[in-house]
Enzyme design. Structure first.
Site: not given
Length: 397
Positions: A208, A224
Protein backbone atom coordinates in the site's frame (compact mmCIF):
# COMPACT_ATOMS: atom_id res chain seq x y z
CA UNK A 1 16.82 11.96 20.09
CA UNK A 2 20.09 11.09 18.41
CA UNK A 3 21.77 12.46 15.32
CA UNK A 4 24.68 10.32 14.20
CA UNK A 5 27.06 10.00 11.33
CA UNK A 6 28.52 6.66 10.24
CA UNK A 7 30.69 6.43 13.39
CA UNK A 8 27.68 6.71 15.68
CA UNK A 9 25.61 3.83 14.37
CA UNK A 10 25.99 0.10 14.42
CA UNK A 11 29.16 -1.02 12.66
CA UNK A 12 28.04 -3.15 9.75
CA UNK A 13 29.77 -4.12 6.51
CA UNK A 14 28.73 -2.06 3.53
CA UNK A 15 25.86 -3.94 1.89
CA UNK A 16 23.19 -3.46 -0.72
CA UNK A 17 20.58 -1.06 0.66
CA UNK A 18 17.09 -2.52 0.30
CA UNK A 19 15.02 0.28 1.85
CA UNK A 20 11.61 0.32 0.14
CA UNK A 21 11.59 2.85 -2.68
CA UNK A 22 15.38 3.27 -2.86
CA UNK A 23 16.51 3.88 -6.47
CA UNK A 24 17.24 0.55 -8.11
CA UNK A 25 20.31 1.78 -9.93
CA UNK A 26 21.91 3.10 -6.74
CA UNK A 27 21.26 0.36 -4.20
CA UNK A 28 24.65 -1.30 -4.61
CA UNK A 29 26.56 1.96 -4.13
CA UNK A 30 24.72 3.61 -1.24
CA UNK A 31 26.56 4.42 1.96
CA UNK A 32 25.12 6.01 5.09
CA UNK A 33 26.08 9.66 5.64
CA UNK A 34 23.90 10.78 8.57
CA UNK A 35 21.14 9.41 10.79
CA UNK A 36 18.38 10.84 12.98
CA UNK A 37 16.58 8.63 15.50
CA UNK A 38 13.77 10.01 17.66
CA UNK A 39 11.24 8.63 20.13
CA UNK A 40 7.98 10.15 21.24
CA UNK A 41 9.40 10.67 24.74
CA UNK A 42 11.95 13.08 23.23
CA UNK A 43 9.20 15.63 22.55
CA UNK A 44 8.70 17.82 19.51
CA UNK A 45 6.99 17.29 16.17
CA UNK A 46 8.44 14.38 14.18
CA UNK A 47 7.30 15.81 10.85
CA UNK A 48 9.17 19.07 11.44
CA UNK A 49 12.22 17.25 12.77
CA UNK A 50 12.35 15.07 9.65
CA UNK A 51 12.11 18.00 7.23
CA UNK A 52 14.72 20.05 9.08
CA UNK A 53 17.17 17.14 9.33
CA UNK A 54 16.83 16.40 5.63
CA UNK A 55 17.37 20.06 4.73
CA UNK A 56 20.49 20.19 6.91
CA UNK A 57 21.92 17.27 4.93
CA UNK A 58 21.23 18.51 1.42
CA UNK A 59 17.67 17.29 0.79
CA UNK A 60 15.35 20.30 0.57
CA UNK A 61 11.68 19.31 0.63
CA UNK A 62 10.16 22.67 1.53
CA UNK A 63 8.21 23.27 -1.69
CA UNK A 64 6.93 20.06 -3.28
CA UNK A 65 5.18 22.04 -6.01
CA UNK A 66 8.63 23.13 -7.23
CA UNK A 67 10.91 20.21 -6.44
CA UNK A 68 14.65 20.76 -6.48
CA UNK A 69 16.71 18.91 -9.04
CA UNK A 70 18.97 16.04 -8.14
CA UNK A 71 22.68 16.79 -7.83
CA UNK A 72 24.59 13.60 -8.78
CA UNK A 73 27.58 14.75 -6.73
CA UNK A 74 25.47 15.27 -3.63
CA UNK A 75 23.45 12.91 -1.47
CA UNK A 76 21.25 10.34 -3.20
CA UNK A 77 18.29 10.47 -0.85
CA UNK A 78 17.12 9.15 2.49
CA UNK A 79 15.19 6.38 4.14
CA UNK A 80 12.26 7.74 6.15
CA UNK A 81 10.37 5.78 8.79
CA UNK A 82 7.61 6.93 11.13
CA UNK A 83 5.90 4.66 13.64
CA UNK A 84 2.15 4.70 14.11
CA UNK A 85 2.68 6.67 17.34
CA UNK A 86 4.80 9.25 15.51
CA UNK A 87 2.08 9.59 12.88
CA UNK A 88 -0.55 10.11 15.58
CA UNK A 89 1.68 12.73 17.24
CA UNK A 90 2.11 14.57 13.93
CA UNK A 91 -1.66 14.53 13.34
CA UNK A 92 -2.50 15.69 16.86
CA UNK A 93 -4.26 12.43 17.72
CA UNK A 94 -4.24 10.01 20.64
CA UNK A 95 -0.92 8.10 20.72
CA UNK A 96 -2.36 4.73 21.74
CA UNK A 97 -0.95 2.13 24.11
CA UNK A 98 2.81 1.81 24.74
CA UNK A 99 4.78 -0.01 22.08
CA UNK A 100 5.73 -3.64 22.77
CA UNK A 101 9.13 -2.97 21.16
CA UNK A 102 10.58 0.15 22.81
CA UNK A 103 14.01 -0.51 21.28
CA UNK A 104 12.61 0.70 17.95
CA UNK A 105 12.71 4.47 17.37
CA UNK A 106 9.52 6.26 16.35
CA UNK A 107 11.22 8.34 13.65
CA UNK A 108 14.27 7.36 11.64
CA UNK A 109 15.86 9.39 8.84
CA UNK A 110 18.96 7.89 7.21
CA UNK A 111 20.71 9.99 4.57
CA UNK A 112 22.67 8.09 1.92
CA UNK A 113 25.39 9.12 -0.48
CA UNK A 114 27.15 7.17 -3.21
CA UNK A 115 30.19 5.02 -2.45
CA UNK A 116 33.11 4.90 -4.86
CA UNK A 117 32.62 1.19 -5.45
CA UNK A 118 29.98 -1.49 -4.84
CA UNK A 119 30.12 -3.42 -1.57
CA UNK A 120 32.18 -6.59 -1.42
CA UNK A 121 30.11 -9.77 -1.68
CA UNK A 122 28.91 -10.85 1.74
CA UNK A 123 29.01 -14.48 2.86
CA UNK A 124 25.63 -16.19 2.96
CA UNK A 125 23.72 -16.00 6.21
CA UNK A 126 24.30 -18.87 8.60
CA UNK A 127 21.77 -21.62 9.22
CA UNK A 128 21.35 -20.86 12.91
CA UNK A 129 18.00 -19.13 12.51
CA UNK A 130 15.31 -20.26 14.94
CA UNK A 131 11.87 -18.74 15.48
CA UNK A 132 9.73 -19.80 18.41
CA UNK A 133 5.96 -19.87 18.76
CA UNK A 134 3.96 -16.73 18.21
CA UNK A 135 2.07 -15.37 21.20
CA UNK A 136 -0.80 -12.99 20.54
CA UNK A 137 -1.31 -9.99 22.80
CA UNK A 138 -5.03 -10.65 22.92
CA UNK A 139 -7.23 -13.69 22.55
CA UNK A 140 -9.68 -14.17 19.67
CA UNK A 141 -12.44 -13.43 22.17
CA UNK A 142 -10.84 -10.12 23.19
CA UNK A 143 -10.34 -9.22 19.51
CA UNK A 144 -13.99 -9.99 18.80
CA UNK A 145 -15.04 -7.91 21.82
CA UNK A 146 -13.07 -4.96 20.43
CA UNK A 147 -14.93 -5.33 17.12
CA UNK A 148 -18.22 -5.33 19.02
CA UNK A 149 -17.16 -2.20 20.91
CA UNK A 150 -16.45 -0.41 17.63
CA UNK A 151 -19.88 -1.39 16.33
CA UNK A 152 -21.40 0.08 19.48
CA UNK A 153 -19.45 3.31 18.96
CA UNK A 154 -20.71 3.47 15.38
CA UNK A 155 -24.25 2.94 16.67
CA UNK A 156 -23.83 5.92 19.00
CA UNK A 157 -22.59 8.06 16.13
CA UNK A 158 -19.08 8.48 17.58
CA UNK A 159 -17.33 7.14 14.45
CA UNK A 160 -18.13 5.72 11.03
CA UNK A 161 -15.30 3.18 10.89
CA UNK A 162 -12.33 2.12 13.03
CA UNK A 163 -9.38 -0.06 12.10
CA UNK A 164 -8.67 -2.58 14.89
CA UNK A 165 -5.16 -4.06 15.05
CA UNK A 166 -3.69 -6.91 17.08
CA UNK A 167 -0.08 -7.72 17.92
CA UNK A 168 1.89 -10.95 18.25
CA UNK A 169 5.49 -11.66 19.27
CA UNK A 170 7.80 -14.66 19.00
CA UNK A 171 11.25 -15.35 20.46
CA UNK A 172 14.11 -15.93 18.05
CA UNK A 173 17.75 -16.90 17.89
CA UNK A 174 20.23 -15.88 15.20
CA UNK A 175 20.40 -12.82 12.94
CA UNK A 176 16.84 -11.59 12.19
CA UNK A 177 17.83 -9.43 9.22
CA UNK A 178 17.90 -12.17 6.55
CA UNK A 179 14.48 -13.39 7.69
CA UNK A 180 13.04 -9.87 7.58
CA UNK A 181 14.61 -9.28 4.15
CA UNK A 182 12.77 -12.33 2.80
CA UNK A 183 9.47 -10.50 3.22
CA UNK A 184 10.26 -8.44 0.11
CA UNK A 185 9.76 -11.60 -1.96
CA UNK A 186 6.09 -11.92 -1.05
CA UNK A 187 3.87 -11.41 -4.12
CA UNK A 188 2.49 -7.89 -4.29
CA UNK A 189 5.00 -6.41 -1.82
CA UNK A 190 5.29 -3.04 -3.55
CA UNK A 191 7.18 -1.71 -0.52
CA UNK A 192 9.25 -4.77 0.22
CA UNK A 193 12.51 -4.10 2.04
CA UNK A 194 14.22 -3.47 5.36
CA UNK A 195 15.57 -0.75 7.61
CA UNK A 196 17.97 -1.53 10.45
CA UNK A 197 19.72 0.10 13.38
CA UNK A 198 21.62 -0.86 16.50
CA UNK A 199 19.45 -3.40 18.33
CA UNK A 200 16.47 -3.28 15.97
CA UNK A 201 15.34 -4.08 12.44
CA UNK A 202 12.16 -3.68 10.38
CA UNK A 203 11.05 -5.86 7.45
CA UNK A 204 8.20 -4.78 5.20
CA UNK A 205 6.02 -6.55 2.62
CA UNK A 206 3.48 -3.77 2.21
CA UNK A 207 1.42 -3.40 -0.98
CA UNK A 208 0.00 0.00 0.00
CA UNK A 209 1.18 3.50 -1.00
CA UNK A 210 0.69 5.94 1.85
CA UNK A 211 1.95 8.93 -0.13
CA UNK A 212 4.09 9.41 -3.22
CA UNK A 213 5.07 12.30 -5.46
CA UNK A 214 4.63 11.10 -9.03
CA UNK A 215 4.91 13.33 -12.11
CA UNK A 216 4.25 16.40 -10.01
CA UNK A 217 1.18 14.97 -8.24
CA UNK A 218 0.64 13.65 -4.74
CA UNK A 219 -0.68 10.09 -4.89
CA UNK A 220 -2.16 7.78 -2.26
CA UNK A 221 -3.49 4.28 -2.88
CA UNK A 222 -5.68 3.13 0.03
CA UNK A 223 -6.40 -0.59 0.33
CA UNK A 224 -9.55 -1.74 2.10
CA UNK A 225 -11.50 -4.94 1.49
CA UNK A 226 -10.11 -8.50 1.58
CA UNK A 227 -11.10 -11.96 0.37
CA UNK A 228 -9.25 -15.24 -0.36
CA UNK A 229 -7.48 -15.21 -3.75
CA UNK A 230 -9.87 -17.60 -5.43
CA UNK A 231 -12.29 -17.06 -8.27
CA UNK A 232 -15.17 -17.14 -5.80
CA UNK A 233 -13.32 -14.79 -3.44
CA UNK A 234 -12.82 -12.19 -6.17
CA UNK A 235 -16.45 -12.40 -7.18
CA UNK A 236 -17.52 -12.05 -3.55
CA UNK A 237 -15.30 -9.02 -2.94
CA UNK A 238 -16.62 -7.23 -6.02
CA UNK A 239 -20.21 -7.95 -4.99
CA UNK A 240 -19.89 -7.04 -1.29
CA UNK A 241 -21.84 -3.91 -0.41
CA UNK A 242 -20.19 -3.90 3.03
CA UNK A 243 -16.65 -3.97 1.64
CA UNK A 244 -17.43 -1.30 -0.96
CA UNK A 245 -19.01 1.00 1.62
CA UNK A 246 -16.01 0.54 3.95
CA UNK A 247 -13.64 1.24 1.07
CA UNK A 248 -15.45 4.36 -0.15
CA UNK A 249 -15.39 5.84 3.38
CA UNK A 250 -11.61 5.63 3.39
CA UNK A 251 -11.32 7.00 -0.15
CA UNK A 252 -13.37 10.02 0.99
CA UNK A 253 -11.10 10.40 4.01
CA UNK A 254 -8.00 10.32 1.80
CA UNK A 255 -9.56 12.87 -0.55
CA UNK A 256 -10.10 15.16 2.43
CA UNK A 257 -6.55 14.59 3.71
CA UNK A 258 -5.06 15.55 0.35
CA UNK A 259 -7.41 18.51 -0.05
CA UNK A 260 -5.81 20.08 3.03
CA UNK A 261 -2.47 20.37 1.22
CA UNK A 262 -3.52 20.44 -2.44
CA UNK A 263 -4.02 23.10 -5.04
CA UNK A 264 -7.69 24.04 -4.98
CA UNK A 265 -9.80 21.85 -7.25
CA UNK A 266 -6.98 19.41 -8.09
CA UNK A 267 -8.04 16.38 -6.00
CA UNK A 268 -9.38 13.49 -8.04
CA UNK A 269 -10.06 9.76 -7.75
CA UNK A 270 -8.13 8.18 -10.60
CA UNK A 271 -9.20 4.60 -9.90
CA UNK A 272 -11.88 3.22 -7.59
CA UNK A 273 -12.13 -0.28 -6.06
CA UNK A 274 -9.66 -2.10 -8.28
CA UNK A 275 -9.16 -5.68 -7.10
CA UNK A 276 -5.52 -6.77 -6.88
CA UNK A 277 -3.67 -9.70 -5.35
CA UNK A 278 -1.34 -9.83 -2.36
CA UNK A 279 -0.09 -13.36 -1.63
CA UNK A 280 -3.20 -15.52 -1.28
CA UNK A 281 -5.62 -12.62 -0.80
CA UNK A 282 -7.62 -10.33 -3.07
CA UNK A 283 -7.68 -6.71 -1.92
CA UNK A 284 -9.52 -3.63 -3.15
CA UNK A 285 -7.36 -0.60 -3.97
CA UNK A 286 -8.13 2.92 -5.16
CA UNK A 287 -5.89 5.73 -6.39
CA UNK A 288 -6.40 9.31 -5.22
CA UNK A 289 -4.17 12.14 -6.43
CA UNK A 290 -3.78 15.92 -6.21
CA UNK A 291 -1.44 18.72 -7.21
CA UNK A 292 0.55 20.02 -4.24
CA UNK A 293 -0.23 23.55 -3.12
CA UNK A 294 2.49 26.16 -3.61
CA UNK A 295 4.93 26.11 -0.71
CA UNK A 296 3.85 22.71 0.60
CA UNK A 297 6.68 21.13 2.56
CA UNK A 298 7.25 17.55 3.68
CA UNK A 299 6.30 18.28 7.30
CA UNK A 300 2.88 19.66 6.41
CA UNK A 301 2.29 16.75 4.03
CA UNK A 302 3.14 14.18 6.72
CA UNK A 303 0.82 15.89 9.19
CA UNK A 304 -1.99 15.67 6.65
CA UNK A 305 -1.66 12.02 5.65
CA UNK A 306 -0.35 10.32 8.83
CA UNK A 307 -1.45 7.96 10.17
CA UNK A 308 -2.91 6.47 6.99
CA UNK A 309 -6.69 6.57 6.85
CA UNK A 310 -6.99 2.90 5.93
CA UNK A 311 -5.41 1.93 9.29
CA UNK A 312 -7.22 4.48 11.44
CA UNK A 313 -10.81 4.93 10.29
CA UNK A 314 -13.14 7.85 9.94
CA UNK A 315 -13.23 10.50 11.24
CA UNK A 316 -9.49 10.03 11.75
CA UNK A 317 -8.99 11.72 15.13
CA UNK A 318 -12.13 10.15 16.59
CA UNK A 319 -10.97 6.77 15.31
CA UNK A 320 -7.57 7.29 16.98
CA UNK A 321 -9.40 7.95 20.26
CA UNK A 322 -11.21 4.59 19.92
CA UNK A 323 -7.99 2.79 19.01
CA UNK A 324 -6.25 4.17 22.10
CA UNK A 325 -9.02 2.80 24.31
CA UNK A 326 -9.46 -0.60 22.67
CA UNK A 327 -6.00 -1.85 21.66
CA UNK A 328 -4.02 -3.09 24.69
CA UNK A 329 -0.67 -3.03 22.87
CA UNK A 330 0.81 -0.24 20.79
CA UNK A 331 1.22 -0.52 17.04
CA UNK A 332 4.98 -0.01 17.06
CA UNK A 333 6.40 -0.41 13.56
CA UNK A 334 3.02 -1.48 12.16
CA UNK A 335 0.57 0.98 10.57
CA UNK A 336 3.25 3.65 10.15
CA UNK A 337 5.27 4.77 7.12
CA UNK A 338 8.47 3.52 5.50
CA UNK A 339 10.10 4.44 2.23
CA UNK A 340 12.38 6.84 0.39
CA UNK A 341 12.61 10.60 -0.01
CA UNK A 342 15.01 12.61 -2.10
CA UNK A 343 15.28 15.76 -4.18
CA UNK A 344 11.91 15.96 -5.92
CA UNK A 345 10.94 12.47 -4.79
CA UNK A 346 8.68 10.97 -2.11
CA UNK A 347 7.65 7.31 -2.04
CA UNK A 348 6.34 6.10 1.32
CA UNK A 349 4.53 2.85 1.93
CA UNK A 350 2.10 2.16 4.75
CA UNK A 351 3.69 -0.39 7.10
CA UNK A 352 1.06 -3.09 6.93
CA UNK A 353 2.35 -6.68 6.51
CA UNK A 354 5.36 -5.50 8.49
CA UNK A 355 7.47 -7.21 11.16
CA UNK A 356 10.10 -5.81 13.49
CA UNK A 357 12.86 -7.27 15.63
CA UNK A 358 14.31 -6.12 18.91
CA UNK A 359 17.09 -7.98 20.72
CA UNK A 360 14.85 -10.85 21.81
CA UNK A 361 11.63 -11.06 19.83
CA UNK A 362 10.01 -10.57 16.45
CA UNK A 363 6.85 -8.46 16.44
CA UNK A 364 3.97 -8.48 13.96
CA UNK A 365 0.74 -6.50 13.68
CA UNK A 366 -2.44 -7.25 11.70
CA UNK A 367 -6.04 -6.10 11.71
CA UNK A 368 -8.85 -4.69 9.63
CA UNK A 369 -11.46 -1.98 9.27
CA UNK A 370 -14.65 -2.31 11.30
CA UNK A 371 -18.01 -0.96 10.14
CA UNK A 372 -21.55 -1.44 11.39
CA UNK A 373 -21.93 -4.52 9.18
CA UNK A 374 -18.75 -6.23 10.46
CA UNK A 375 -18.99 -9.73 11.89
CA UNK A 376 -16.57 -10.15 14.83
CA UNK A 377 -15.60 -13.74 13.99
CA UNK A 378 -14.97 -12.83 10.34
CA UNK A 379 -12.78 -9.88 11.34
CA UNK A 380 -10.67 -12.09 13.62
CA UNK A 381 -10.23 -14.57 10.75
CA UNK A 382 -9.30 -11.80 8.29
CA UNK A 383 -6.52 -10.49 10.55
CA UNK A 384 -5.14 -14.02 10.89
CA UNK A 385 -5.21 -14.47 7.10
CA UNK A 386 -3.22 -11.26 6.60
CA UNK A 387 -0.58 -12.30 9.13
CA UNK A 388 -0.22 -15.93 7.94
CA UNK A 389 2.05 -15.40 4.89
CA UNK A 390 4.37 -13.13 6.88
CA UNK A 391 4.62 -15.61 9.76
CA UNK A 392 5.31 -18.48 7.37
CA UNK A 393 8.13 -16.69 5.57
CA UNK A 394 9.75 -15.49 8.79
CA UNK A 395 9.80 -19.07 10.08
CA UNK A 396 11.57 -20.42 6.99
CA UNK A 397 15.13 -21.60 7.63
Amino acid sequence: MSEDGPDGVEALPQRVIDVPGAPGGCRERLVERARLQWRTADGGDPATLAQEFLAAHGIALDDLARPAGHDPSGVCGAALYLSAAAGARAAGGAPGAPTPAPALPDLVVVVYGHADRPPAPQPPAGSNWWLGDWRDSWTPRQHADAVAAVRAAIGRGDVYQVNVVGHAAAPYAGDPRPALARLAALPGARYGGTLTGAGWAIGCASPETLIALEAGRLVTRPIKGTRPATTAGRRELLASAKERAEHVMIVDLERNDLARVARTGSVRVDELFAVRRWCDLWQAESTVSAAPADGLGLAELLRAVCPGGSVTGAPKLAALDRIAVLEPVGRGAGMGALGWVGPGRIDLGLTIRTAAADAERLHLWAGGGITWDSDPAAEVAEAAAKAAPVRALLAAG
